[in-house]
Design a protein around this motif. Structure first.
Motif, PDB file in Angstrom:
ATOM      1  N   TYR A  14       1.206   1.665  -3.498  1.00 26.31           N
ATOM      2  CA  TYR A  14      -0.104   1.915  -4.121  1.00 26.31           C
ATOM      3  C   TYR A  14      -0.487   3.402  -4.071  1.00 26.31           C
ATOM      4  O   TYR A  14      -1.382   3.851  -4.784  1.00 26.31           O
ATOM      5  N   TYR A  55       0.809  -1.219   0.000  1.00 25.31           N
ATOM      6  CA  TYR A  55       0.000   0.000   0.000  1.00 25.31           C
ATOM      7  C   TYR A  55       0.845   1.274   0.000  1.00 25.31           C
ATOM      8  O   TYR A  55       0.394   2.308  -0.493  1.00 25.31           O
ATOM      9  N   HIS A  85      -0.815   5.261  -7.348  1.00 26.76           N
ATOM     10  CA  HIS A  85      -2.076   4.962  -8.050  1.00 26.76           C
ATOM     11  C   HIS A  85      -3.217   5.793  -7.459  1.00 26.76           C
ATOM     12  O   HIS A  85      -4.022   6.380  -8.200  1.00 26.76           O
ATOM     13  N   GLN A 124      -5.734  -6.265  -5.942  1.00 19.61           N
ATOM     14  CA  GLN A 124      -4.732  -5.776  -5.017  1.00 19.61           C
ATOM     15  C   GLN A 124      -4.053  -6.992  -4.387  1.00 19.61           C
ATOM     16  O   GLN A 124      -4.320  -8.134  -4.763  1.00 19.61           O
TER      17      GLN A 124
END
Length: 173
Positions: free
Chosen positions: A12, A9, A15, A161
């Motif tokens: 992430y 994460y 994103h 994910q």
């Protein structure tokens, strides 16, 4: 797995920053308005990421408290930057399954597109935590993908994910 998830994460975040707000965020925001989130609500989002949902809610919640918790230190760092100057917003790096709330009693606890990213064996701890931090008047709002659609996504390996575990609605009952 917790460290691996935190690293995933952290990566992430780029994103999330690129996508920012999508139609799902706006849908959830309108739904939260319908549920009665108001100027003085105390709202906690578990698995808040960079705080996109809470950023939208901050346009309503001016006198209440906005709190967010996420496993990713980088996500929390970005959320704190986004909320610079907002004295009613706090963010903490935490495992949401074992979160300890120390603020005012919560009016709303949000798990928006988070539960399906928590391993099934960890969910009982999360549900116990929710019971411990919720007040009698707390509204718990959970958003999950349709389990049938989610299973299809997993089967086709679309947009996944790190952890993808469908949540049967019977589990929430």
């Amino acid at each position: 797995m917790q460290n691996e998830s935190a690293v995933y994460y952290d990566n992430y975040v780029s994103h999330q920053l690129k996508v920012a707000f999508n139609e799902r965020h706006w849908f959830l925001f309108r739904r939260l308005q319908q549920e009665g989130v108001s100027v003085d609500s105390n709202v906690l989002e578990l698995g808040c990421g960079i705080g996109v949902n809470l950023f939208l809610l901050a346009s309503i919640v001016k006198q209440g408290e906005i709190s967010g918790a996420d496993l990713s230190p980088k996500s929390i760092e970005i959320a704190r930057k986004i909320f610079t100057g907002k004295n009613n917003a706090t963010f903490q790096v935490a495992d949401v399954c074992h979160y300890k709330h120390t603020g005012k009693p919560l009016d709303y606890i949000l798990l928006l597109d988070v539960l399906e990213h928590i391993p099934a064996e960890n969910r009982p701890a999360l549900y116990k935590t929710l019971g411990e931090i919720a007040a009698d008047h707390t509204t718990l709002i959970i958003n999950i993908p349709c389990p049938l659609y989610h299973n299809e996504m997993i089967r086709n390996k679309e947009g996944l994910q790190l952890i993808e575990v469908p949540v049967p609605t019977s589990e929430l009952a």
